[in-house]
Motif scaffolding. Sequence first.
Motif, PDB file in Angstrom:
ATOM      1  N   SER A 102      14.990 -10.802  18.642  1.00 30.84           N
ATOM      2  CA  SER A 102      15.180 -10.947  20.219  1.00 30.84           C
ATOM      3  C   SER A 102      13.715 -10.208  21.307  1.00 30.84           C
ATOM      4  O   SER A 102      13.370 -10.917  22.329  1.00 30.84           O
ATOM      5  N   LEU A 103      13.681  -8.962  21.188  1.00 26.48           N
ATOM      6  CA  LEU A 103      12.624  -7.950  21.380  1.00 26.48           C
ATOM      7  C   LEU A 103      11.048  -8.386  21.788  1.00 26.48           C
ATOM      8  O   LEU A 103      10.449  -8.312  19.664  1.00 26.48           O
ATOM      9  N   ASN A 104      10.532  -8.254  22.556  1.00 28.31           N
ATOM     10  CA  ASN A 104       8.327  -8.682  21.852  1.00 28.31           C
ATOM     11  C   ASN A 104       8.676  -7.105  21.122  1.00 28.31           C
ATOM     12  O   ASN A 104       8.720  -5.623  21.878  1.00 28.31           O
ATOM     13  N   PRO A 105       8.239  -7.088  19.772  1.00 27.97           N
ATOM     14  CA  PRO A 105       6.718  -5.429  19.141  1.00 27.97           C
ATOM     15  C   PRO A 105       5.842  -5.270  20.556  1.00 27.97           C
ATOM     16  O   PRO A 105       5.365  -4.619  20.063  1.00 27.97           O
ATOM     17  N   LEU A 106       5.189  -5.977  21.364  1.00 26.49           N
ATOM     18  CA  LEU A 106       4.405  -5.380  21.681  1.00 26.49           C
ATOM     19  C   LEU A 106       4.794  -4.870  23.304  1.00 26.49           C
ATOM     20  O   LEU A 106       3.354  -4.960  23.543  1.00 26.49           O
ATOM     21  N   HIS A 107       5.727  -5.152  23.599  1.00 27.29           N
ATOM     22  CA  HIS A 107       6.109  -5.189  25.255  1.00 27.29           C
ATOM     23  C   HIS A 107       6.639  -3.601  25.277  1.00 27.29           C
ATOM     24  O   HIS A 107       7.457  -3.526  24.427  1.00 27.29           O
ATOM     25  N   THR A 108       6.644  -3.445  25.950  1.00 32.79           N
ATOM     26  CA  THR A 108       7.284  -1.927  26.143  1.00 32.79           C
ATOM     27  C   THR A 108       9.214  -2.357  26.888  1.00 32.79           C
ATOM     28  O   THR A 108       8.580  -3.502  27.181  1.00 32.79           O
ATOM     29  N   LEU A 109       9.790  -1.520  27.193  1.00 27.75           N
ATOM     30  CA  LEU A 109      10.854  -1.848  27.357  1.00 27.75           C
ATOM     31  C   LEU A 109      10.913  -1.395  28.624  1.00 27.75           C
ATOM     32  O   LEU A 109      11.662  -2.961  29.204  1.00 27.75           O
ATOM     33  N   LYS A 111       8.503  -3.461  30.878  1.00 27.51           N
ATOM     34  CA  LYS A 111       8.135  -5.013  30.609  1.00 27.51           C
ATOM     35  C   LYS A 111       9.417  -5.683  30.673  1.00 27.51           C
ATOM     36  O   LYS A 111       8.685  -6.432  31.265  1.00 27.51           O
ATOM     37  N   GLN A 112       9.605  -5.634  29.613  1.00 33.69           N
ATOM     38  CA  GLN A 112      10.200  -6.724  28.554  1.00 33.69           C
ATOM     39  C   GLN A 112      11.718  -6.841  29.906  1.00 33.69           C
ATOM     40  O   GLN A 112      12.031  -7.885  30.138  1.00 33.69           O
ATOM     41  N   ILE A 113      12.528  -5.740  30.215  1.00 34.44           N
ATOM     42  CA  ILE A 113      13.515  -5.728  31.202  1.00 34.44           C
ATOM     43  C   ILE A 113      13.432  -6.235  32.792  1.00 34.44           C
ATOM     44  O   ILE A 113      13.555  -7.094  33.329  1.00 34.44           O
ATOM     45  N   GLY A 114      11.603  -5.528  33.260  1.00 37.67           N
ATOM     46  CA  GLY A 114      11.332  -5.922  34.464  1.00 37.67           C
ATOM     47  C   GLY A 114      10.523  -7.398  34.502  1.00 37.67           C
ATOM     48  O   GLY A 114      10.442  -7.735  35.870  1.00 37.67           O
ATOM     49  N   GLU A 115      10.078  -8.375  33.436  1.00 37.37           N
ATOM     50  CA  GLU A 115      10.045  -9.923  33.488  1.00 37.37           C
ATOM     51  C   GLU A 115      11.378 -10.484  34.496  1.00 37.37           C
ATOM     52  O   GLU A 115      10.919 -11.123  35.494  1.00 37.37           O
ATOM     53  N   ARG A 142      20.300   7.489  26.240  1.00 39.25           N
ATOM     54  CA  ARG A 142      19.790   8.827  26.527  1.00 39.25           C
ATOM     55  C   ARG A 142      18.472   8.823  27.094  1.00 39.25           C
ATOM     56  O   ARG A 142      17.837   8.496  26.592  1.00 39.25           O
ATOM     57  N   GLU A 143      18.263   9.393  28.387  1.00 34.94           N
ATOM     58  CA  GLU A 143      17.515  10.064  28.904  1.00 34.94           C
ATOM     59  C   GLU A 143      16.158   8.592  29.189  1.00 34.94           C
ATOM     60  O   GLU A 143      15.064   8.934  28.753  1.00 34.94           O
ATOM     61  N   ALA A 144      17.018   7.172  30.002  1.00 37.33           N
ATOM     62  CA  ALA A 144      16.195   7.017  30.360  1.00 37.33           C
ATOM     63  C   ALA A 144      15.213   6.098  30.682  1.00 37.33           C
ATOM     64  O   ALA A 144      14.150   5.561  30.666  1.00 37.33           O
ATOM     65  N   GLU A 145      14.679   6.842  32.238  1.00 39.39           N
ATOM     66  CA  GLU A 145      13.372   7.322  32.400  1.00 39.39           C
ATOM     67  C   GLU A 145      12.212   7.322  31.276  1.00 39.39           C
ATOM     68  O   GLU A 145      11.205   7.063  31.134  1.00 39.39           O
ATOM     69  N   SER A 146      12.169   8.447  30.538  1.00 40.32           N
ATOM     70  CA  SER A 146      11.408   8.256  29.398  1.00 40.32           C
ATOM     71  C   SER A 146      11.371   7.664  28.361  1.00 40.32           C
ATOM     72  O   SER A 146      10.652   7.679  27.548  1.00 40.32           O
ATOM     73  N   ARG A 147      12.463   6.619  27.809  1.00 36.08           N
ATOM     74  CA  ARG A 147      12.174   5.494  26.846  1.00 36.08           C
ATOM     75  C   ARG A 147      11.851   4.131  27.421  1.00 36.08           C
ATOM     76  O   ARG A 147      11.200   3.175  26.940  1.00 36.08           O
ATOM     77  N   LEU A 148      11.725   4.392  29.011  1.00 34.03           N
ATOM     78  CA  LEU A 148      10.949   3.029  29.739  1.00 34.03           C
ATOM     79  C   LEU A 148       9.418   3.056  29.791  1.00 34.03           C
ATOM     80  O   LEU A 148       9.175   1.427  28.825  1.00 34.03           O
ATOM     81  N   GLY A 149       8.670   3.722  28.635  1.00 36.10           N
ATOM     82  CA  GLY A 149       7.291   3.305  27.769  1.00 36.10           C
ATOM     83  C   GLY A 149       7.061   3.098  25.765  1.00 36.10           C
ATOM     84  O   GLY A 149       6.920   2.701  25.774  1.00 36.10           O
ATOM     85  N   ALA A 150       8.878   3.129  25.589  1.00 32.37           N
ATOM     86  CA  ALA A 150       9.013   2.608  24.332  1.00 32.37           C
ATOM     87  C   ALA A 150       9.060   1.095  23.876  1.00 32.37           C
ATOM     88  O   ALA A 150       9.029   0.970  24.627  1.00 32.37           O
ATOM     89  N   TYR A 151       8.421   1.334  22.179  1.00 35.64           N
ATOM     90  CA  TYR A 151       8.628   0.167  22.166  1.00 35.64           C
ATOM     91  C   TYR A 151       9.934  -0.598  21.293  1.00 35.64           C
ATOM     92  O   TYR A 151      10.350   0.630  20.534  1.00 35.64           O
ATOM     93  N   PRO A 152       9.774  -1.543  20.518  1.00 35.39           N
ATOM     94  CA  PRO A 152      11.470  -1.637  19.686  1.00 35.39           C
ATOM     95  C   PRO A 152      11.507  -0.992  18.445  1.00 35.39           C
ATOM     96  O   PRO A 152      12.811  -0.941  18.485  1.00 35.39           O
TER      97      PRO A 152
END
Length: 539
Positions: A102-109, A111-115, A142-152
């Motif tokens: 369900s999550l796009n493997p090419l987009h960061t967290l 970007k996907q929530i921000g859409e 945890r450490e949500a801010e550091s996870r914004l650029g993570a991929y699924p």
Amino acid sequence: MTKQVLTVDNLNVRFAQDGKTVHAVRGVSFTVGAGETVALVGESGSGKSVTALSTVSLLPDSAQVSGSVKFGDSEMVDAPEPRLRSIRGNDISFIFQEPMTSLNPLHTLEKQIGESLALHQGLTGDAARARIIDLLEKVGIREAESRLGAYPHQLSGGQRQRVMIAMALANGPELLVADEPTTALDVTIQAQILDLLGRLKDEEGMSLLFITHDLGIVRRFADRVCVMKDGEIVEQGATDEVFANPQHAYTRMLLEAEPTGRPEAVPDASEEVIHCEDLRVWFPITRGIMRRTVGHVKAVNAASLSVRSGETLGIVGESGSGKTTLALALMRLVGSQGPIVFQGRDIQGVKSGALRPVRQHMQIVFQDPFGSLSPRMTIGQIIAEGLGVHGVPDGQDPKRVVADILSEVGLDPAMSARYPHEFSGGQRQRIAIARAMVLRPRLVVLDEPTSALDMTVQVQIVDLLRSLQRKYGLAYLFISHDLRVVRAMAHKVIVMKQGDIVEAGTGAEIFEAPKTEYTRALLAAALNIVPQDPIQSAS
């Protein structure tokens, strides 16, 4: 009176398929009140997901929909597309079963929530980022801010499902539709996700339409339940009433569909099929141009075990604990260190060519039969493939051998010319079992063989595995996170955590008197007892 958030009245859904009309949903009617949790339960193909998708007209163009689906006072059937788009993901949000698809493997967290925030609220930039961080923290990342650029792919299964929940909550929906949101998760993560959904539902004042085939979840989670069979609701009512006094025979069958009994005792004279001592599987971590080893991923540490003929060893633990890696090492499918003695012979240093005759007696059944069966081969060809490699026992006719094993696993030999997609999930798992059993192995690894199946089908597969074990004296390595199935199947159990065996003993010892806190937490989660602080224990 309670405000009705969703009102479904005489819903019918038909699909045109191969020149025929398939009636997927028949005359379904139910309501979801404000702040209420309503569960749709039933086996695969009962119409649960089609009903849920109908709430926001997400069905394909081939669907013929009649009846009424009202969100508040708004009719959703045949509503204009702009109106539907304004509701989807905003007023009504979905959480699906498998977040990795369900999550796009090419987009960061981010970007996907921000859409969704940009589409429905016009939030962008710093305002959107702050909202995304708040959402991730709310769902226990945890450490949500550091996870914004993570991929699924950089998240665990539980974390990915939490991200899906954050996306669903982004615009403050009035109704949340959760379609089998915990099926693929470990029992401890299941308990955390369910507790999280319950807490967020109360905090956000949402209503919840929960789709599942697990009645244990429904019992502790839903206010009302609707039981579906063949596209129809055969029974509905308050959860406590339906569970205490089910009126329909199908409901009673679902409630009774749980693996029961205990494995038969293994004779003292049973020979040992396999054992290992201090088995270790470490994967090197390399860096730099020269790919120097700078550390190791310690997948399995000093594992020792033995399995006798007719005996089942259950291997339990959370994802990443090393269960499957240990089994693959025992089958010499991944490199390891330490002796592996199979039928009295140490096979650790045996070359691949000399190992081939041994492999005939070591077989595996995987979790997802659809993924492990070739879609381009008939089931007869799939089952006979091993015979082509290892030879037919006693010079028998291969077609006769295939027909016999199909009959043994409860399938009609006349089906041998069909392809995997023509079978149900339970039938495909029987085909996978037939493929493993046709070579008359001594050891069979069963890697989550029932977790993707309905409860009633689980019972059938467990009964089949028991009968085959009794008949042929098979040794089983049974890997599962479903402790109810393990309890019904396993003579002995080992509990793994982060590559270590933290506890081992008979099934009775592990289930009735666990010694470690980790084992007690697994058992508590399996019995739907939620950990005190699920967010702190989240991965």
